[in-house]
Design a protein around this motif. Structure first.
Motif, PDB file in Angstrom:
ATOM      1  N   ASP A  73       0.795  -1.263   0.126  1.00 22.90           N
ATOM      2  CA  ASP A  73      -0.065  -0.080  -0.124  1.00 22.90           C
ATOM      3  C   ASP A  73       1.088   1.336  -0.036  1.00 22.90           C
ATOM      4  O   ASP A  73       0.612   2.241   0.663  1.00 22.90           O
ATOM      5  CB  ASP A  73      -0.893   0.001   1.333  1.00 22.90           C
ATOM      6  N   LEU A  74       1.879   1.459  -0.817  1.00 22.05           N
ATOM      7  CA  LEU A  74       2.755   2.632  -0.922  1.00 22.05           C
ATOM      8  C   LEU A  74       2.767   2.882  -2.390  1.00 22.05           C
ATOM      9  O   LEU A  74       2.719   2.115  -3.372  1.00 22.05           O
ATOM     10  CB  LEU A  74       4.157   1.952  -0.449  1.00 22.05           C
ATOM     11  N   PRO A  75       3.200   4.334  -2.562  1.00 18.37           N
ATOM     12  CA  PRO A  75       3.333   4.847  -4.010  1.00 18.37           C
ATOM     13  C   PRO A  75       4.529   4.187  -4.602  1.00 18.37           C
ATOM     14  O   PRO A  75       5.541   3.776  -4.061  1.00 18.37           O
ATOM     15  CB  PRO A  75       3.458   6.332  -3.649  1.00 18.37           C
ATOM     16  N   VAL A  76       4.426   4.162  -6.005  1.00 20.21           N
ATOM     17  CA  VAL A  76       5.690   3.528  -6.740  1.00 20.21           C
ATOM     18  C   VAL A  76       6.186   4.832  -7.474  1.00 20.21           C
ATOM     19  O   VAL A  76       5.295   5.541  -8.340  1.00 20.21           O
ATOM     20  CB  VAL A  76       5.242   2.450  -7.570  1.00 20.21           C
ATOM     21  N   VAL A  77       7.317   5.042  -7.668  1.00 17.96           N
ATOM     22  CA  VAL A  77       8.016   5.893  -8.754  1.00 17.96           C
ATOM     23  C   VAL A  77       8.944   5.301  -9.460  1.00 17.96           C
ATOM     24  O   VAL A  77       9.761   4.589  -9.093  1.00 17.96           O
ATOM     25  CB  VAL A  77       8.352   7.352  -7.981  1.00 17.96           C
ATOM     26  N   PHE A  78       8.925   5.637 -11.047  1.00 13.73           N
ATOM     27  CA  PHE A  78       9.955   4.950 -11.830  1.00 13.73           C
ATOM     28  C   PHE A  78      10.839   6.180 -12.505  1.00 13.73           C
ATOM     29  O   PHE A  78      10.430   7.207 -12.857  1.00 13.73           O
ATOM     30  CB  PHE A  78       9.447   4.178 -12.859  1.00 13.73           C
ATOM     31  N   GLY A  79      12.157   5.832 -12.540  1.00 18.66           N
ATOM     32  CA  GLY A  79      13.033   6.819 -13.304  1.00 18.66           C
ATOM     33  C   GLY A  79      12.772   6.527 -14.788  1.00 18.66           C
ATOM     34  O   GLY A  79      12.696   5.360 -15.144  1.00 18.66           O
ATOM     35  N   LYS A  80      12.941   7.714 -15.494  1.00 18.06           N
ATOM     36  CA  LYS A  80      12.567   7.755 -16.842  1.00 18.06           C
ATOM     37  C   LYS A  80      14.048   7.559 -17.573  1.00 18.06           C
ATOM     38  O   LYS A  80      15.044   8.296 -17.042  1.00 18.06           O
ATOM     39  CB  LYS A  80      11.869   8.789 -17.115  1.00 18.06           C
ATOM     40  N   LYS A  81      14.195   6.995 -18.679  1.00 15.64           N
ATOM     41  CA  LYS A  81      15.361   6.830 -19.565  1.00 15.64           C
ATOM     42  C   LYS A  81      15.291   7.996 -20.281  1.00 15.64           C
ATOM     43  O   LYS A  81      16.354   8.170 -21.121  1.00 15.64           O
ATOM     44  CB  LYS A  81      15.416   5.537 -20.065  1.00 15.64           C
ATOM     45  N   LYS A  82      13.935   8.619 -20.768  1.00 16.09           N
ATOM     46  CA  LYS A  82      13.986   9.847 -21.575  1.00 16.09           C
ATOM     47  C   LYS A  82      13.461  10.919 -20.925  1.00 16.09           C
ATOM     48  O   LYS A  82      12.324  10.929 -20.198  1.00 16.09           O
ATOM     49  CB  LYS A  82      13.211   9.445 -23.030  1.00 16.09           C
ATOM     50  N   SER A  83      14.069  12.087 -20.879  1.00 18.93           N
ATOM     51  CA  SER A  83      13.586  13.179 -20.205  1.00 18.93           C
ATOM     52  C   SER A  83      12.582  13.791 -20.846  1.00 18.93           C
ATOM     53  O   SER A  83      12.533  14.579 -22.007  1.00 18.93           O
ATOM     54  CB  SER A  83      14.663  13.932 -19.842  1.00 18.93           C
ATOM     55  N   PRO A  84      11.107  13.795 -20.122  1.00 14.25           N
ATOM     56  CA  PRO A  84       9.944  14.493 -21.016  1.00 14.25           C
ATOM     57  C   PRO A  84      10.171  16.075 -20.790  1.00 14.25           C
ATOM     58  O   PRO A  84      10.916  16.246 -19.864  1.00 14.25           O
ATOM     59  CB  PRO A  84       8.822  14.068 -20.130  1.00 14.25           C
ATOM     60  N   LYS A  85       9.898  16.817 -21.851  1.00 14.92           N
ATOM     61  CA  LYS A  85       9.888  18.431 -22.012  1.00 14.92           C
ATOM     62  C   LYS A  85       9.490  19.065 -20.596  1.00 14.92           C
ATOM     63  O   LYS A  85       9.656  19.887 -20.399  1.00 14.92           O
ATOM     64  CB  LYS A  85       9.415  18.785 -23.145  1.00 14.92           C
ATOM     65  N   THR A  86       8.242  18.148 -20.379  1.00 14.03           N
ATOM     66  CA  THR A  86       7.405  18.939 -19.243  1.00 14.03           C
ATOM     67  C   THR A  86       7.858  18.544 -17.841  1.00 14.03           C
ATOM     68  O   THR A  86       7.105  18.973 -17.063  1.00 14.03           O
ATOM     69  CB  THR A  86       5.877  18.411 -19.407  1.00 14.03           C
ATOM     70  N   ILE A  87       8.951  17.850 -17.821  1.00 18.08           N
ATOM     71  CA  ILE A  87       9.447  17.363 -16.413  1.00 18.08           C
ATOM     72  C   ILE A  87       9.840  18.594 -15.554  1.00 18.08           C
ATOM     73  O   ILE A  87      10.553  19.528 -16.227  1.00 18.08           O
ATOM     74  CB  ILE A  87      10.511  16.330 -16.320  1.00 18.08           C
ATOM     75  N   GLU A  88       9.292  18.638 -14.367  1.00 18.25           N
ATOM     76  CA  GLU A  88       9.696  19.596 -13.569  1.00 18.25           C
ATOM     77  C   GLU A  88      10.579  19.165 -12.475  1.00 18.25           C
ATOM     78  O   GLU A  88      10.582  17.951 -11.979  1.00 18.25           O
ATOM     79  CB  GLU A  88       8.455  20.371 -12.933  1.00 18.25           C
ATOM     80  N   ASN A  89      11.571  19.955 -12.204  1.00 16.37           N
ATOM     81  CA  ASN A  89      12.630  19.841 -11.053  1.00 16.37           C
ATOM     82  C   ASN A  89      13.211  18.424 -11.028  1.00 16.37           C
ATOM     83  O   ASN A  89      13.244  17.630 -10.205  1.00 16.37           O
ATOM     84  CB  ASN A  89      11.841  19.802  -9.537  1.00 16.37           C
ATOM     85  N   ALA A  90      13.808  18.136 -12.315  1.00 11.25           N
ATOM     86  CA  ALA A  90      14.334  16.985 -12.663  1.00 11.25           C
ATOM     87  C   ALA A  90      15.773  17.017 -12.041  1.00 11.25           C
ATOM     88  O   ALA A  90      16.675  17.628 -11.881  1.00 11.25           O
ATOM     89  CB  ALA A  90      14.553  17.004 -14.234  1.00 11.25           C
TER      90      ALA A  90
END
Ligand code: 5GP
Length: 188
Positions: A73-90
């Motif tokens: 019952d925990l959140p899951v986050v994944f690292g992306k291999k391509k940086s989306p233009k819209t990503i904030e605080n990367a």
């Protein structure tokens, strides 16, 4: 994990250069029933820690991570291999890929990896530990804490565990491959 070991011996294929192909149940086609059992096992091994977020890297880590996150019952986050233009605080780190023999970036937003996070990193394979060391870098940049790392399959002969344990990381692997030479799968 006996079910997983059996499946690797039954359906895994060994390639030159120490590569194990598990495309029929983990890396391309996926077996959700096996994946659920993998999640149950990670939840059993890490459920009593102070973990409050599961982290992985796309693409193959997402299935075991989401199963583990669901069960704990925990959140899951994944690292992306391509940086989306819209990503904030990367936050960025660079990793050498053993299977593709090239460098790639992993990007994650510090909106989703924060000093409040006690992170369990889950991934499909531990080989030399390069991806995992990139994750340690991201966790440090974010000011988060690392609780441990769980891998479906560890290739012991490539030495990733030692590199991680030398940095004080708790490592759990559900199947440990001792050797793949002469294209024979030897499981611990
Ligand atoms: P490391 O960074 O530990 O050297 O390698 C881990 C990453 O490389 C994993 O996330 C996985 O995607 C990939 N990898 C390493 N070895 C293998 C392998 O034998 N088979 C497959 N399918 N992927 C591998």
């Amino acid at each position: 994990m006996e079910l997983l070991k059996k499946r690797i011996l039954q359906d895994g294929k060994c390639f030159e250069g120490g590569i194990l192909k598990v495309d029929s149940f983990i890396n391309h086609q996926m077996d959700p029933v096996l994946m659920k059992s993998i999640g149950v096992e990670f939840a059993r091994r890490f459920g009593s820690t102070n973990v409050n977020k599961i982290m992985t890297i796309e693409a193959s880590g997402i299935a075991p991570a989401i199963m583990t996150g669901y069960l704990l019952d925990l959140p899951v986050v994944f690292g992306k291999k391509k940086s989306p233009k819209t990503i904030e605080n990367a936050l960025h780190t660079t990793v050498h890929s053993f299977t593709k023999d090239r460098q790639y970036d992993i990007v994650i937003s510090s909106d989703f990896l924060t000093p409040a996070d006690n992170v369990l990193f889950v991934d499909d394979f531990l080989a030399y530990g390069n991806a995992a060391i990139g994750v340690i870098d991201l966790v440090n940049q974010a000011g988060a804490s690392l609780v441990g790392m769980g891998f479906i399959i560890e290739k012991e002969f490539q030495g990733g565990r030692k590199r991680l344990e030398d940095k004080g990381v708790t490592v759990e692997s559900l199947a440990i491959i001792e050797d793949l030479s002469h294209c024979q799968i030897k499981i611990k």
